[in-house]
Design a protein around this motif. Structure first.
Motif, PDB file in Angstrom:
ATOM      1  N   ASN A 280      17.334 -26.825  -9.832  1.00 34.28           N
ATOM      2  CA  ASN A 280      16.253 -26.325 -10.667  1.00 34.28           C
ATOM      3  C   ASN A 280      16.686 -26.235 -12.129  1.00 34.28           C
ATOM      4  O   ASN A 280      17.740 -26.749 -12.516  1.00 34.28           O
TER       5      ASN A 280
ATOM      6  N   ASP B 277      17.082 -26.714  -0.620  1.00 35.00           N
ATOM      7  CA  ASP B 277      16.632 -27.367  -1.840  1.00 35.00           C
ATOM      8  C   ASP B 277      17.398 -28.674  -1.998  1.00 35.00           C
ATOM      9  O   ASP B 277      18.628 -28.696  -1.883  1.00 35.00           O
TER      10      ASP B 277
ATOM     11  N   LYS C 218      19.732 -29.879 -14.598  1.00 34.00           N
ATOM     12  CA  LYS C 218      18.469 -29.865 -13.859  1.00 34.00           C
ATOM     13  C   LYS C 218      18.160 -31.247 -13.289  1.00 34.00           C
ATOM     14  O   LYS C 218      18.451 -32.270 -13.907  1.00 34.00           O
TER      15      LYS C 218
END
Length: 279
Positions: free
Chosen positions: A166, A162, A145
């Motif tokens: 995540n 992105d 992450k």
């Protein structure tokens, strides 16, 4: 009686004669480490200095490891410590220079942790239709992450992307290409202790699908004429004739004919065919 005895004593100098450089065998990039320098005498035992000694540090590749320009060992001590920053994977030769002490050289190795990076995308897409790709970063099957993701798409326009992975170690991108052809997708993951790792994929963009049901656009007047008679006018009588044969065998035709007035419909169709022949 007097006896004279002569004997010699061989001593060793306590002055610093060499330098011992203490550091880890392998250093992980992105971490700060502590190195130490010791002064040794000719017997390779610690030698306390009677004055301050400044030791200069020179790295052959500052992009691999970053350290101070010099370290001072104070009077009455025999060692000094300092912090270094491991910046990137590689090997750097460190030279240590001090007055009255021979030059010493040491090789420092910096390693990186390489994450597992997988770029997933369809092999084919359609022009002017948005499509998505996804990258997953893990290390020993554990999602990573918060890593930085740098996207590069050749031949298409990026719509949404992105830039950070995540909690599942994933990052997505959406792009569109208005022209058929091939596009190249590339994503680089970096950050923390992990080495910059890149994954790529080629995607073929096809032209839009064309509706092949063109018969619905053909005008009725363009249909071929058989013997001066429109074939559409013959379809219903033929079907009706087949139906009559079937119903007769089942002894049901009369009942159904009366109910739906098939006799009147067939007579009307025959009259229309007869009129076409006369015209």
């Amino acid at each position: 009686m007097t006896m004279d005895t002569t004997f010699s004593i061989e001593g060793t100098s306590a002055n610093p004669n060499s330098i011992e450089f203490d550091y880890p065998e392998k250093i992980i990039a992105g971490l700060q480490n502590t190195f130490s320098i010791e002064l040794l005498d000719s017997q390779q035992v610690p030698a306390y200095s009677d004055h301050d000694i400044t030791i200069k540090l020179v790295s052959s590749d500052p992009t691999v490891i970053e350290m101070p320009d010099s370290v001072t060992i104070n009077s009455g001590s025999y060692f000094g410590t300092f912090n270094v920053n491991a910046k990137s994977e590689g090997t750097s030769e460190i030279a240590l220079l001090a007055n009255e002490i021979p030059l010493s050289k040491f090789n420092v190795n910096v390693i990186s942790i390489v994450p597992d990076v997988n770029l997933q995308s369809s092999d084919f897409g359609e022009s002017s239709v948005p499509m998505s790709s996804e990258i997953t970063a893990t290390y020993k099957q554990v999602p990573l992450k918060g890593l930085q993701v740098d996207w590069k798409v050749d031949g298409a326009k990026i719509q949404i992307m992105d830039s950070i992975t995540n909690s599942d170690g994933k990052a997505k991108i959406t792009f569109i290409d208005d022209n058929p052809g091939q596009i190249h997708i590339e994503a680089s993951v970096s950050g923390g202790l992990y080495k910059i790792t890149t994954s790529s994929k080629d995607v073929t963009i096809n032209a839009p699908l064309v509706n092949g049901n063109s018969s619905t656009n053909i005008p009725k007047s363009n249909l071929p004429i058989l013997g001066g008679i429109d074939p559409l006018m013959l379809v219903i009588p033929v079907i009706a004739g087949i139906g009559v044969s079937i119903f007769k065998k089942r002894e049901m035709f009369e009942e159904i004919s009366e109910k739906f007035n098939l006799s009147g419909i067939i007579a009307e169709l025959k009259e229309k065919v007869s009129n076409r022949k006369e015209n």
